[in-house]
Design a protein around this motif. Structure first.
Motif, PDB file in Angstrom:
ATOM      1  N   PHE A  43       0.824  -1.212   0.000  1.00 14.81           N
ATOM      2  CA  PHE A  43       0.000   0.000   0.000  1.00 14.81           C
ATOM      3  C   PHE A  43       0.864   1.271   0.000  1.00 14.81           C
ATOM      4  CE2 PHE A  43      -2.638  -3.320   1.812  1.00 14.81           C
ATOM      5  CZ  PHE A  43      -3.852  -3.125   1.170  1.00 14.81           C
TER       6      PHE A  43
ATOM      7  N   PRO B 155      -0.492   4.887  -4.331  1.00 17.04           N
ATOM      8  CA  PRO B 155      -1.882   4.685  -4.763  1.00 17.04           C
ATOM      9  C   PRO B 155      -2.020   3.582  -5.808  1.00 17.04           C
ATOM     10  CG  PRO B 155      -1.391   7.018  -4.603  1.00 17.04           C
ATOM     11  CD  PRO B 155      -0.081   6.307  -4.402  1.00 17.04           C
ATOM     12  N   ARG B 156      -1.060   3.509  -6.726  1.00 14.43           N
ATOM     13  CA  ARG B 156      -1.128   2.479  -7.768  1.00 14.43           C
ATOM     14  C   ARG B 156      -0.996   1.073  -7.184  1.00 14.43           C
ATOM     15  NH1 ARG B 156       2.795   2.098 -13.149  1.00 14.43           N
ATOM     16  NH2 ARG B 156       1.826   0.209 -14.035  1.00 14.43           N
TER      17      ARG B 156
ATOM     18  N   ALA C 163      -1.606   0.239  -4.067  1.00 14.53           N
ATOM     19  CA  ALA C 163      -2.781  -0.011  -3.228  1.00 14.53           C
ATOM     20  C   ALA C 163      -3.954  -0.493  -4.084  1.00 14.53           C
ATOM     21  CB  ALA C 163      -3.161   1.272  -2.471  1.00 14.53           C
ATOM     22  N   TRP C 164      -4.161   0.143  -5.231  1.00 12.70           N
ATOM     23  CA  TRP C 164      -5.235  -0.244  -6.132  1.00 12.70           C
ATOM     24  C   TRP C 164      -5.003  -1.658  -6.667  1.00 12.70           C
ATOM     25  CZ3 TRP C 164     -10.008   0.802  -7.230  1.00 12.70           C
ATOM     26  CH2 TRP C 164     -10.560   0.392  -8.441  1.00 12.70           C
ATOM     27  N   GLN C 165      -3.752  -1.968  -6.997  1.00  9.38           N
ATOM     28  CA  GLN C 165      -3.410  -3.301  -7.502  1.00  9.38           C
ATOM     29  C   GLN C 165      -3.626  -4.353  -6.419  1.00  9.38           C
ATOM     30  OE1 GLN C 165       0.433  -3.532  -9.344  1.00  9.38           O
ATOM     31  NE2 GLN C 165       0.517  -5.762  -9.252  1.00  9.38           N
ATOM     32  N   THR C 166      -3.236  -4.031  -5.189  1.00  8.94           N
ATOM     33  CA  THR C 166      -3.425  -4.963  -4.079  1.00  8.94           C
ATOM     34  C   THR C 166      -4.901  -5.258  -3.848  1.00  8.94           C
ATOM     35  OG1 THR C 166      -1.414  -4.177  -2.976  1.00  8.94           O
ATOM     36  CG2 THR C 166      -3.040  -5.298  -1.604  1.00  8.94           C
ATOM     37  N   LEU C 167      -5.724  -4.223  -3.838  1.00  7.00           N
ATOM     38  CA  LEU C 167      -7.160  -4.421  -3.641  1.00  7.00           C
ATOM     39  C   LEU C 167      -7.776  -5.198  -4.788  1.00  7.00           C
ATOM     40  CD1 LEU C 167      -8.137  -0.877  -2.295  1.00  7.00           C
ATOM     41  CD2 LEU C 167      -7.997  -3.017  -0.991  1.00  7.00           C
ATOM     42  N   GLY C 168      -7.273  -4.934  -6.020  1.00 10.20           N
ATOM     43  CA  GLY C 168      -7.762  -5.676  -7.185  1.00 10.20           C
ATOM     44  C   GLY C 168      -7.463  -7.151  -7.071  1.00 10.20           C
TER      45      GLY C 168
END
Length: 228
Positions: free
Chosen positions: A217, A220-221, A223-228
């Motif tokens: 995290f 931002p990129r 974090a977005w990839q991790t959530l995806g």
């Protein structure tokens, strides 16, 4: 320069055992999962299952894999990849073998959830073992080798199911699932923790889990990839 390249691409004894263990583990895991697919029609006929009840068996197995992936990922950071990997193999092996004695849908649900926990944990910890024991340039190749083990497991599952189900029934098919327990003996005897893991455990300031979480995290990129 040539010496460095040669050293980088030659495998140590522990690396060979790591890839052999993970490949074998993935093969046996995939074999276990596909046993369910090959036995499902026989289970439906024998236990008079509805389509919804039969379909939920696969669903609950996948839910177990989700729980196992998370739980054993955390445990692997606490007690070590090798111990955790062997524990996960034992769990899905025993849960699969106990399917030989399952005569109602609720026992099947419980055992398949337990098998899923072991299988999901084994895959995650196995990948971590590969990532920590090989140079970054080798990880892609080695994970592919381990994945080939999974495909071999699928072939074995088809051959074993075609032989056992018509002659001994679907219960006996799952009894074959006890075989992976033998793998844990070789894992605990020959595979050792990576230097990266041992160094992380020796540090009192941060855990490997917290370090990984921070990186996941950190932008931002990511974090977005991790959530995806």
């Amino acid at each position: 320069m040539d010496t460095m390249v040669k050293h980088r691409h030659s495998l140590s004894k522990n690396q060979k055992w790591v890839i052999a263990s993970t490949s074998s583990g993935f093969a046996l895991e995939n074999m276990d999962v596909l046993f369910l697919s090959f036995a499902m029609s026989s289970m439906i006929a024998d236990l008079h299952l509805s389509g919804g009840a039969a379909g939920f068996v696969s669903t609950i197995t996948n839910l177990g894999m989700l729980v196992g992936g998370i739980a054993f990922g955390i445990l692997g950071d606490k007690i070590g990849r090798v111990k955790t990997f062997s524990h996960t193999v034992i769990i899905f092996a025993i849960a699969t073998a106990l399917m030989a004695f399952a005569n109602n849908i609720y026992m099947i649900y419980g055992l398949r959830f337990l098998a899923g926990i072991g299988a999901g944990g084994e895959y995650g910890v196995g990948i971590a073992l590969i990532a920590e024991n090989f140079h970054k340039e080798q990880i892609g190749k080695m994970t592919s080798v381990a994945a080939i083990g999974g495909q071999i497991g699928a072939i074995l599952a088809a051959l074993i199911a075609a032989w056992i189900i018509p002659t001994a029934g679907w219960h006996m098919l799952f009894l074959v699932g006890i075989i992976p327990v033998v793998l844990t003996i070789f894992i605990r005897k020959h595979v050792h923790e990576s230097e990266q893991f041992l160094e992380a455990k020796a540090s009192e300031n941060n855990s490997l889990l917290s370090d990984v979480a921070k990186k996941m995290f950190s932008t931002p990129r990511l974090a977005w990839q991790t959530l995806g």
